[in-house]
Design an enzyme around this catalytic site. Structure first.
Site, mmCIF file in Angstrom:
data_model
loop_
_atom_site.group_PDB
_atom_site.id
_atom_site.type_symbol
_atom_site.label_atom_id
_atom_site.label_comp_id
_atom_site.label_asym_id
_atom_site.label_seq_id
_atom_site.Cartn_x
_atom_site.Cartn_y
_atom_site.Cartn_z
ATOM 1 N N HIS A 88 0.821 -1.212 0.000
ATOM 2 C CA HIS A 88 0.000 0.000 0.000
ATOM 3 C C HIS A 88 0.850 1.256 0.000
ATOM 4 C CE1 HIS A 88 -3.952 -1.946 1.696
ATOM 5 N NE2 HIS A 88 -3.601 -2.412 0.519
ATOM 6 N N TYR A 98 -9.629 3.862 3.456
ATOM 7 C CA TYR A 98 -10.167 2.740 4.212
ATOM 8 C C TYR A 98 -11.653 2.915 4.519
ATOM 9 C CZ TYR A 98 -5.557 0.739 4.631
ATOM 10 O OH TYR A 98 -4.337 0.155 4.342
ATOM 11 N N GLU A 140 1.425 1.829 7.607
ATOM 12 C CA GLU A 140 1.705 2.699 6.465
ATOM 13 C C GLU A 140 2.150 4.079 6.909
ATOM 14 O OE1 GLU A 140 -2.033 2.198 4.429
ATOM 15 O OE2 GLU A 140 -1.662 0.021 4.389
ATOM 16 N N ARG A 206 2.569 -0.668 -11.497
ATOM 17 C CA ARG A 206 3.146 -2.017 -11.463
ATOM 18 C C ARG A 206 4.404 -1.964 -10.590
ATOM 19 N NH1 ARG A 206 -1.039 -2.312 -13.722
ATOM 20 N NH2 ARG A 206 -1.605 -3.556 -15.553
ATOM 21 N N TYR A 208 8.117 -3.371 -9.413
ATOM 22 C CA TYR A 208 9.292 -4.032 -9.962
ATOM 23 C C TYR A 208 10.412 -4.038 -8.929
ATOM 24 C CZ TYR A 208 6.786 -3.403 -14.343
ATOM 25 O OH TYR A 208 5.822 -3.432 -15.322
ATOM 26 N N SER A 209 11.010 -5.205 -8.743
ATOM 27 C CA SER A 209 12.120 -5.320 -7.801
ATOM 28 C C SER A 209 13.326 -4.548 -8.315
ATOM 29 C CB SER A 209 12.505 -6.789 -7.614
ATOM 30 O OG SER A 209 11.476 -7.512 -6.997
ATOM 31 N N GLY A 276 11.927 -14.059 -11.295
ATOM 32 C CA GLY A 276 12.091 -14.004 -9.848
ATOM 33 C C GLY A 276 13.521 -13.784 -9.411
ATOM 34 N N VAL A 391 6.462 -12.133 -3.879
ATOM 35 C CA VAL A 391 5.438 -12.592 -4.815
ATOM 36 C C VAL A 391 5.138 -11.498 -5.832
ATOM 37 C CG1 VAL A 391 3.077 -13.429 -5.046
ATOM 38 C CG2 VAL A 391 4.435 -14.056 -3.052
ATOM 39 N N PHE A 392 5.151 -11.848 -7.098
ATOM 40 C CA PHE A 392 4.731 -10.931 -8.159
ATOM 41 C C PHE A 392 3.293 -11.285 -8.527
ATOM 42 C CE2 PHE A 392 9.395 -11.142 -9.762
ATOM 43 C CZ PHE A 392 9.797 -10.336 -8.717
ATOM 44 N N PRO A 394 -0.831 -12.261 -6.985
ATOM 45 C CA PRO A 394 -1.591 -12.723 -5.820
ATOM 46 C C PRO A 394 -0.678 -13.409 -4.813
ATOM 47 C CG PRO A 394 -2.717 -13.308 -7.842
ATOM 48 C CD PRO A 394 -1.380 -12.779 -8.249
#
Length: 403
Positions: A88, A98, A140, A206, A208-209, A276, A391-392, A394
Site C-alpha cells: 500500500h 479505508y 503505512e 506495477r 518491480y524489484s 524471480g 510474490v509478483f 496474488p
C-alpha cells in the site's frame, strides 16, 4: 483484538464468508468502481481486475486475518500485515481510502449473503474490518514517515539513462534522478512501483524489484513482458519493453518491501525461477557493495540459459563474493556456458545440492515454484520463519499466517 462477542459471531460465520468470499470480492469491486471510477486511475491494477487476481488477493487477506483473529488472537498475523502495508505504501494509499473500502465491502457482504447478515453479524465483521484497517493505517504511517514522505509525495520523476535487453522478454532499465533532492537508498530486496500512463490516459501501477544496489543517483529495475496465453498481453510491461527509451521520464515510488536481506552473519540461500531472479540480483549487488563475507548459495531455475535474466550480472557478482556458489536448473537440458558450480536438467530439486546449515532462505518466482521449494525446505527441517518469499501478483497470505 476482537471482542468476545464478535469473535463468537465471526467463528460461526467464517465458513459462510469463506465459501462466498470470491463473490463478495467481485461485488465489492463492482460497487467500488461504480461509486469511485477515479480509483482505477493510478491505484488499482486493471489487468489483475480482469483476470480476477485482485479479487483473490483481497479475499485471501480478509479471510486470513479473520481466521487468525478467531484461532490465535494472541498472535496477530504480523507478516501478513507488514506485507500488505508495504504494498500500500508503494502505491501512496491514503488513510481516507479505508472508509471508502469499508462502505463498499460491507455492502457487498450484505448483497451476497442477504438475510444471513443480521445486525449482529454486520457488527462483528465491521469490527474485523476496522481492526485490519487500523493496523494497516498505522504500519503505512510509519513507512511514509520513515522516508520523510506522505502518500502524495511518495512519487518521484526519473529519467531513463540506460536500456539493457536481457532476454527476448526482459529489459533492464537504469534510471537517474532529475533533481537535486537526496535519494534515500533502497534496502536489499525492495521494489518500486512504476506509475505508467496508458494510451487511454489512465495511469497504471506495477511493482518491480530493484535489481542492483543504489548509488544515490541511479536505480535499476528489470521488466518482463507479459505475454498472454489465450488472453491479452500485459499492457504495462508491453508498453515499457517496447516503447520506453533512453531519455524518457518515468514516475516511480520510493522503495518499499518487507522481504529484505538479513546480513547478520547466517548463510543465505537465494532460490529463484525466471524473472524471480530480480530481487536476488539486487541482494547480491548489495552484498558486493558491502564487501560481505557471508556464505552465499544461489539456486536458479529457467527454461534454458538464454532465458536466464541478469545472468551476466549475477555471475559477475558471485565471482566477487568469497565462497559464493551458483547452481542452475534448465528445463531444456543441462547445458551451460556460465561459470556455474552445478547445472541440472529439469525443474529445481533442492535435494541435488548440499544446503548450508542454519541458513536463511529467500524465494521468488511463480507461485507453484515457491510452494514446491518452500514445502521441500520445511520437509527438510527448515523453520518457516527462516524462509522469506517475494510474490509478483496474488499472494500466499495463508502461508504468512501459518508461520
Amino acid at each position: 483484538m476482537l471482542s468476545d462477542q464478535a469473535r463468537q459471531v465471526v467463528a460461526a460465520t467464517l465458513s459462510a464468508v469463506t465459501d462466498n468470499i470470491r463473490a463478495i470480492a467481485d461485488r465489492f469491486y463492482q460497487r467500488l468502481f461504480a461509486a469511485h471510477p477515479e480509483l482505477i486511475d493510478g491505484l488499482f491494477n486493471r489487468g489483475n481486475q480482469a483476470t480476477g487476481a485482485q479479487q483473490q488477493a483481497i479475499a485471501g487477506a480478509v479471510v486470513a486475518f479473520a481466521r487468525a483473529q478467531v484461532e490465535s488472537p494472541e498472535h496477530p498475523p504480523e507478516r501478513l500485515l507488514t506485507r500488505i502495508g508495504h504494498k500500500h505504501a508503494s502505491l501512496g494509499v491514503e488513510p481516507g481510502m479505508y472508509g471508502i473500502v469499508h462502505d463498499n465491502l460491507m455492502a457487498a457482504i450484505a448483497d451476497v449473503l442477504g438475510d444471513a447478515v443480521t445486525p449482529q453479524v454486520a457488527a462483528a465483521w465491521d469490527e474485523v474490518y476496522w481492526l485490519l484497517a487500523h493496523a494497516l493505517i498505522n504500519i503505512e504511517r510509519g513507512l511514509y514517515s520513515g522516508h520523510g514522505l506522505t502518500p502524495r509525495t511518495v512519487w518521484r520523476t526519473w529519467e531513463v539513462a540506460r536500456r539493457i535487453p536481457e532476454t527476448d522478454d526482459v529489459v533492464t532499465f537504469v534510471v537517474r534522478r532529475v533533481d537535486d533532492r537526496l535519494v534515500r537508498r533502497s534496502l536489499p530486496g525492495q521494489y518500486v512501483t512504476a506509475l505508467m500512463p496508458m494510451p487511454d490516459g489512465v495511469r497504471q501501477p506495477r511493482q518491480y524489484s530493484l535489481s542492483r544496489a543504489d548509488d544515490g543517483r541511479h536505480r535499476q529495475f528489470s521488466v518482463k513482458r507479459i505475454r498472454g496465453e489465450g488472453g491479452p498481453d500485459g499492457e504495462v510491461s508491453t508498453l515499457m519493453c517496447q516503447d520506453l527509451r533512453v531519455g524518457d521520464r518515468v514516475t516511480l515510488s520510493a522503495p518499499y518491501g518487507d522481504v529484505v536481506l538479513d546480513d547478520s552473519g547466517r548463510p543465505v540461500v537465494f532460490a529463484s525461477a525466471g524473472i524471480g531472479v530480480t530481487p536476488m540480483a539486487g541482494m547480491l549487488s548489495h552484498l558486493v557493495t558491502a564487501e560481505s563475507g557471508l556464505r552465499v548459495m544461489v539456486l536458479h531455475a529457467d527454461v534454458d540459459e538464454e532465458s536466464f535474466p541478469l545472468r551476466g550480472q549475477v555471475v559477475a557478482d558471485i565471482a566477487k563474493l568469497p565462497g559464493a556458489t551458483l547452481h542452475v536448473w534448465y528445463e531444456r537440458g543441462a547445458d551451460s556456458e556460465l561459470a556455474v558450480d552445478d547445472v541440472f536438467a529439469g525443474l529445481m530439486d533442492i535435494s541435488q545440492v548440499q544446503l548450508p546449515d542454519d541458513a536463511l532462505y529467500y524465494l521468488c518466482g511463480p507461485l507453484p515454484f515457491m510452494r514446491d521449494v518452500r514445502g521441500a525446505l520445511i520437509e527438510r527441517g527448515v523453520a518457516p520463519s527462516d524462509i522469506q518469499y517475494e510474490v509478483f501478483g496474488p499472494d500466499l497470505w495463508q502461508a504468512d499466517v501459518e508461520d
